[in-house]
Design a protein around this motif. Structure first.
Motif, PDB file in Angstrom:
ATOM      1  N   GLY A  23       0.814  -1.217   0.000  1.00 17.47           N
ATOM      2  CA  GLY A  23       0.000   0.000   0.000  1.00 17.47           C
ATOM      3  C   GLY A  23       0.845   1.265   0.000  1.00 17.47           C
ATOM      4  O   GLY A  23       0.524   2.245  -0.674  1.00 17.47           O
ATOM      5  N   LEU A  24       1.940   1.235   0.745  1.00 18.35           N
ATOM      6  CA  LEU A  24       2.853   2.384   0.744  1.00 18.35           C
ATOM      7  C   LEU A  24       3.439   2.614  -0.641  1.00 18.35           C
ATOM      8  O   LEU A  24       3.511   3.747  -1.126  1.00 18.35           O
ATOM      9  CB  LEU A  24       3.989   2.162   1.748  1.00 18.35           C
ATOM     10  N   ILE A  25       3.847   1.528  -1.277  1.00 22.36           N
ATOM     11  CA  ILE A  25       4.445   1.624  -2.617  1.00 22.36           C
ATOM     12  C   ILE A  25       3.417   2.115  -3.632  1.00 22.36           C
ATOM     13  O   ILE A  25       3.673   3.042  -4.409  1.00 22.36           O
ATOM     14  CB  ILE A  25       5.031   0.262  -3.049  1.00 22.36           C
ATOM     15  N   GLY A  26       2.230   1.506  -3.639  1.00 17.50           N
ATOM     16  CA  GLY A  26       1.193   1.891  -4.592  1.00 17.50           C
ATOM     17  C   GLY A  26       0.736   3.325  -4.412  1.00 17.50           C
ATOM     18  O   GLY A  26       0.527   4.052  -5.390  1.00 17.50           O
ATOM     19  N   PHE A  57      -4.737  -3.852 -16.105  1.00 22.03           N
ATOM     20  CA  PHE A  57      -3.879  -4.664 -16.975  1.00 22.03           C
ATOM     21  C   PHE A  57      -2.854  -5.446 -16.152  1.00 22.03           C
ATOM     22  O   PHE A  57      -2.681  -6.652 -16.326  1.00 22.03           O
ATOM     23  CB  PHE A  57      -3.161  -3.776 -18.000  1.00 22.03           C
ATOM     24  N   VAL A  58      -2.169  -4.752 -15.264  1.00 18.98           N
ATOM     25  CA  VAL A  58      -1.121  -5.398 -14.462  1.00 18.98           C
ATOM     26  C   VAL A  58      -1.715  -6.476 -13.565  1.00 18.98           C
ATOM     27  O   VAL A  58      -1.143  -7.570 -13.443  1.00 18.98           O
ATOM     28  CB  VAL A  58      -0.326  -4.352 -13.660  1.00 18.98           C
ATOM     29  N   GLY A  77       0.148  -8.771  -1.272  1.00 20.07           N
ATOM     30  CA  GLY A  77       1.033  -7.609  -1.320  1.00 20.07           C
ATOM     31  C   GLY A  77       0.981  -6.903  -2.665  1.00 20.07           C
ATOM     32  O   GLY A  77       0.976  -5.680  -2.733  1.00 20.07           O
ATOM     33  N   LEU A  78       0.904  -7.694  -3.740  1.00 22.58           N
ATOM     34  CA  LEU A  78       0.836  -7.115  -5.082  1.00 22.58           C
ATOM     35  C   LEU A  78      -0.570  -6.647  -5.443  1.00 22.58           C
ATOM     36  O   LEU A  78      -0.740  -5.553  -5.988  1.00 22.58           O
ATOM     37  CB  LEU A  78       1.305  -8.145  -6.124  1.00 22.58           C
ATOM     38  N   GLY A  79      -1.580  -7.484  -5.173  1.00 22.28           N
ATOM     39  CA  GLY A  79      -2.960  -7.173  -5.566  1.00 22.28           C
ATOM     40  C   GLY A  79      -3.570  -6.071  -4.719  1.00 22.28           C
ATOM     41  O   GLY A  79      -3.553  -4.891  -5.094  1.00 22.28           O
ATOM     42  N   ILE A  82      -0.174  -3.158  -3.477  1.00 24.23           N
ATOM     43  CA  ILE A  82       0.338  -2.186  -4.454  1.00 24.23           C
ATOM     44  C   ILE A  82      -0.752  -1.721  -5.414  1.00 24.23           C
ATOM     45  O   ILE A  82      -1.011  -0.522  -5.547  1.00 24.23           O
ATOM     46  CB  ILE A  82       1.531  -2.773  -5.247  1.00 24.23           C
ATOM     47  N   LEU A  83      -1.405  -2.667  -6.086  1.00 29.39           N
ATOM     48  CA  LEU A  83      -2.372  -2.264  -7.112  1.00 29.39           C
ATOM     49  C   LEU A  83      -3.656  -1.702  -6.514  1.00 29.39           C
ATOM     50  O   LEU A  83      -4.281  -0.826  -7.107  1.00 29.39           O
ATOM     51  CB  LEU A  83      -2.661  -3.434  -8.050  1.00 29.39           C
TER      52      LEU A  83
END
Length: 146
Positions: A23-26, A57-58, A77-79, A82-83
């Protein structure tokens, strides 16, 4: 087994940490894009459209190419991490309401149609590309047997 059937209730501390860091990164990526593509609240939000389409898309790409082979904490973490923080339904909603209140009905409708339409196309393209890139996967997502 489908993606929905693999869902589980509850989260481990590692899952929560992955979502937090993601979440911080996204959020940082999203804020950075808003600094590059500036718009007033009552103008068409190109940055919101871009993040939602790119995010769709990602996510499609990752679901098809990686989800069967990575642990759950990586997926969350990704879904959602970040996204989920990079894309934003709330920004779309605020933009549409602001455009409507400013009398820009066509712009508001265009924001909705483009976000949903291009988002669905991008997600489909990501799923198709991810399936082609994933070894041993067919174009339709299938979970590998464990």
């Amino acid at each position: 087994m489908t993606v929905e059937a693999r869902s589980r209730v509850g989260a481990s501390p590692r899952d929560l940490l992955a979502v937090f860091v993601g979440g911080l990164i996204g959020t940082a990526l999203r804020a950075s894009l808003d600094l590059v593509i500036v718009h007033d609240l009552d103008e068409f939000a190109l940055s919101t459209l871009l993040v939602n389409v790119v995010g769709a898309f990602v996510l499609g790409l990752l679901v098809a190419a990686l989800w069967p082979r990575v642990p759950g904490w990586v997926r969350v973490g990704l879904g959602p991490g970040i996204l989920g923080s990079f894309t934003t339904f709330s920004a779309l909603a605020v933009s549409v309401v602001a455009l409507t209140q400013n009398g820009e009905i066509v712009g508001a409708a265009l924001s909705i149609v483009l976000s949903i339409g291009f988002g669905m196309l991008a997600a489909g393209a990501g799923l198709a590309l991810g399936a082609r890139l994933a070894p041993g996967q067919t174009p339709e997502y299938k979970e590998s047997e464990e």
